[in-house]
Scaffold this active site. Structure first.
Site, PDB file in Angstrom:
ATOM      1  N   TYR A  32     -31.822  72.056   5.107  1.00 33.93           N
ATOM      2  CA  TYR A  32     -31.276  70.754   4.729  1.00 33.93           C
ATOM      3  C   TYR A  32     -31.732  69.695   5.726  1.00 33.93           C
ATOM      4  CZ  TYR A  32     -27.503  73.217   2.125  1.00 33.93           C
ATOM      5  OH  TYR A  32     -26.752  73.986   1.287  1.00 33.93           O
ATOM      6  N   TYR A  33     -32.068  68.529   5.212  1.00 34.84           N
ATOM      7  CA  TYR A  33     -32.233  67.339   6.052  1.00 34.84           C
ATOM      8  C   TYR A  33     -31.314  66.293   5.425  1.00 34.84           C
ATOM      9  CZ  TYR A  33     -36.184  69.757   8.045  1.00 34.84           C
ATOM     10  OH  TYR A  33     -36.958  70.694   8.683  1.00 34.84           O
TER      11      TYR A  33
ATOM     12  N   ASN B 181     -18.443  77.146  -3.728  1.00 36.41           N
ATOM     13  CA  ASN B 181     -19.770  76.974  -3.130  1.00 36.41           C
ATOM     14  C   ASN B 181     -19.731  76.790  -1.609  1.00 36.41           C
ATOM     15  OD1 ASN B 181     -21.725  77.341  -5.025  1.00 36.41           O
ATOM     16  ND2 ASN B 181     -21.924  75.197  -5.603  1.00 36.41           N
TER      17      ASN B 181
ATOM     18  N   ARG C 156     -20.971  76.740   1.997  1.00 39.94           N
ATOM     19  CA  ARG C 156     -22.296  76.631   2.614  1.00 39.94           C
ATOM     20  C   ARG C 156     -22.157  76.722   4.135  1.00 39.94           C
ATOM     21  NH1 ARG C 156     -23.505  77.507  -1.876  1.00 39.94           N
ATOM     22  NH2 ARG C 156     -24.836  76.316  -3.269  1.00 39.94           N
TER      23      ARG C 156
ATOM     24  N   ALA D 174     -28.049  79.948  -9.813  1.00 41.46           N
ATOM     25  CA  ALA D 174     -27.433  80.846 -10.806  1.00 41.46           C
ATOM     26  C   ALA D 174     -25.967  80.484 -11.050  1.00 41.46           C
ATOM     27  CB  ALA D 174     -27.545  82.293 -10.349  1.00 41.46           C
TER      28      ALA D 174
ATOM     29  N   ASP E 273     -24.494  77.639 -10.651  1.00 44.48           N
ATOM     30  CA  ASP E 273     -24.383  76.347 -11.347  1.00 44.48           C
ATOM     31  C   ASP E 273     -24.705  76.523 -12.827  1.00 44.48           C
ATOM     32  OD1 ASP E 273     -23.977  75.363  -8.803  1.00 44.48           O
ATOM     33  OD2 ASP E 273     -26.114  74.959  -8.524  1.00 44.48           O
TER      34      ASP E 273
HETATM   35  O1  CKP Z   1     -24.630  78.247  -5.809  1.00 46.35           O
HETATM   36  P1  CKP Z   1     -25.929  77.863  -6.413  1.00 46.35           P
HETATM   37  O2  CKP Z   1     -27.074  78.761  -6.012  1.00 46.35           O
HETATM   38  O3  CKP Z   1     -25.829  77.743  -7.909  1.00 46.35           O
HETATM   39  O4  CKP Z   1     -26.219  76.385  -5.870  1.00 46.35           O
HETATM   40  C1  CKP Z   1     -27.489  75.886  -5.584  1.00 46.35           C
HETATM   41  C2  CKP Z   1     -27.463  74.452  -5.133  1.00 46.35           C
HETATM   42  O5  CKP Z   1     -26.526  71.966  -3.926  1.00 46.35           O
HETATM   43  C3  CKP Z   1     -28.850  73.956  -4.746  1.00 46.35           C
HETATM   44  O6  CKP Z   1     -29.446  73.215  -5.776  1.00 46.35           O
HETATM   45  C4  CKP Z   1     -28.604  73.162  -3.484  1.00 46.35           C
HETATM   46  O7  CKP Z   1     -29.165  71.911  -3.472  1.00 46.35           O
HETATM   47  C5  CKP Z   1     -27.099  73.100  -3.306  1.00 46.35           C
HETATM   48  O8  CKP Z   1     -26.625  74.249  -3.991  1.00 46.35           O
HETATM   49  C6  CKP Z   1     -26.758  73.012  -1.834  1.00 46.35           C
HETATM   50  O9  CKP Z   1     -26.420  71.916  -1.371  1.00 46.35           O
HETATM   51  O10 CKP Z   1     -26.847  74.047  -1.152  1.00 46.35           O
HETATM   52 MG    MG Z   2     -22.756  78.921  -5.997  1.00 47.54          MG
END
Ligand code: CKP
Ligand code: MG
Length: 310
Positions: A104-105, A166, A168, A256, A258
């Site tokens: 990420y940036y 989600n 992260r 996947a 999403d």
């Molecule tokens: O949980 P997922 O693999 O469906 O999410 C992927 C997305 O928004 C990806 O497009 C990425 O940009 C993000 O999750 C993120 O911010 O990590």
């Molecule tokens: Mg996810």
């Protein structure tokens, strides 16, 4: 009138044209990445009306991002431009055929500067579902406040809140994330955790126990995503498991979850049974992992129907 409104950061993504360590990559392809727009694009391609609340920089990449999302048929009237903070970037690294890493940036990006003022209650009130992910509250304190503001707006107007945790690890540590994600879960109607996220949040691995815990918090409907195996669902009246579709080769697993959300919500919007909606989610998830990129594999209606019948 809108089907789904979602809120979050989408970044301009650079994908190397070669496999291997990023340090050796010289040529990149430009595209876009963001969990919330992935869901929005999936829904739009299936024929639903979707709006996206976000912020980009007042820069060329921000313009490119807005054009792209608009081109997918999503309402971008609630996307603002920040005068000084830049549009966020995201770089992928295909280490080998199986391993993908991301960078990420996005620190102090335009989207991370969003706050309560980005929420127009009237706009949210026109949707059936408000879609939230755990990425947005991880961006900044003001984004966290904005998310709670949006949820309150939805609740006042009877808009159902759909939450994908989600988590992260690159954005916040588990101790900081946990109470925030649980608080959002407690205010959500529909919760769509991945099994690993559920384990992190609740310390449990059994889908039924996970769903029960989330029901105690106040959820009406829980789907635990079990990756290629499929998904477990539970409402007040029904429980069940739907096996995933077989996939010949996973080319890129990102997106996947999403895709699942898009397929599943599309099913709910059309009044399908829970089982059929989960099956639609599974199908969309399978289609996305067979294609390189986060959203490229999201199906049009005909493609999805054909895949599910095959
Ligand atoms: O949980 P997922 O693999 O469906 O999410 C992927 C997305 O928004 C990806 O497009 C990425 O940009 C993000 O999750 C993120 O911010 O990590
Ligand atoms: Mg996810």
């Amino acid at each position: 009138q809108m089907d789904v409104v979602t809120i979050g950061e989408t970044m301009v993504m650079f994908t190397p044209q070669t496999t291997g360590l990023l340090r050796y990559a010289k040529n990149f392809t430009l595209s876009y990445a963001g969990a919330e727009t992935n869901v929005a694009i999936g829904l739009s391609r299936l024929g639903h009306r979707v709006g996206w609340i976000s912020q980009v920089g007042q820069d060329e990449l921000g313009e490119s991002l807005i054009s792209f999302v608009r081109g997918e048929g999503i309402d971008v009237s609630q996307v603002k431009k920040h005068p000084t903070a830049p549009t966020g970037l995201y770089i992928k690294e295909y280490l080998n055929q199986k391993e993908v890493r991301i960078y990420y940036y996005r620190h102090q990006s335009a989207a991370s500067m969003m706050d309560r003022r980005n929420i127009d209650t009237d706009y949210i009130s026109r949707a059936k579902f408000l879609h939230i992910t755990g990425i947005t509250p991880a961006l900044s304190g003001s984004c966290r406040e904005m998310i709670f503001e949006a949820i309150d707006a939805a609740k006042v107007h009877g808009v159902k809140v759909v939450f994908d945790p989600n988590y992260r690890a690159k954005l916040w540590d588990a101790e900081t994330a946990k109470p925030v994600l649980l608080e959002i879960a407690a205010r959500s109607d529909i919760i769509l955790p991945g099994i690993d996220e559920a384990r992190l949040l609740l310390g449990k691995s059994d889908p039924e126990e996970i769903a029960n815990d989330l029901f105690h918090l106040g959820a009406q409907l829980v789907v635990v995503k079990l990756g290629p195996e499929g998904a477990y669902y539970q409402s007040k009246k029904e429980v069940g498991f739907v096996a995933g579709f077989p996939v010949d080769e996973v080319v890129d697993p990102v997106g996947a979850g999403d895709a699942f959300a898009a397929g599943f919500l599309s099913g709910l919007l059309e009044g399908l049974s829970l089982e059929s909606a989960v099956q639609r989610g599974n199908a969309a998830g399978a289609l996305v992992v067979m294609v390189r990129g986060d959203y490229e594999g999201l199906p049009q209606r005909e493609t999805l129907m054909r895949f599910m019948k095959a």
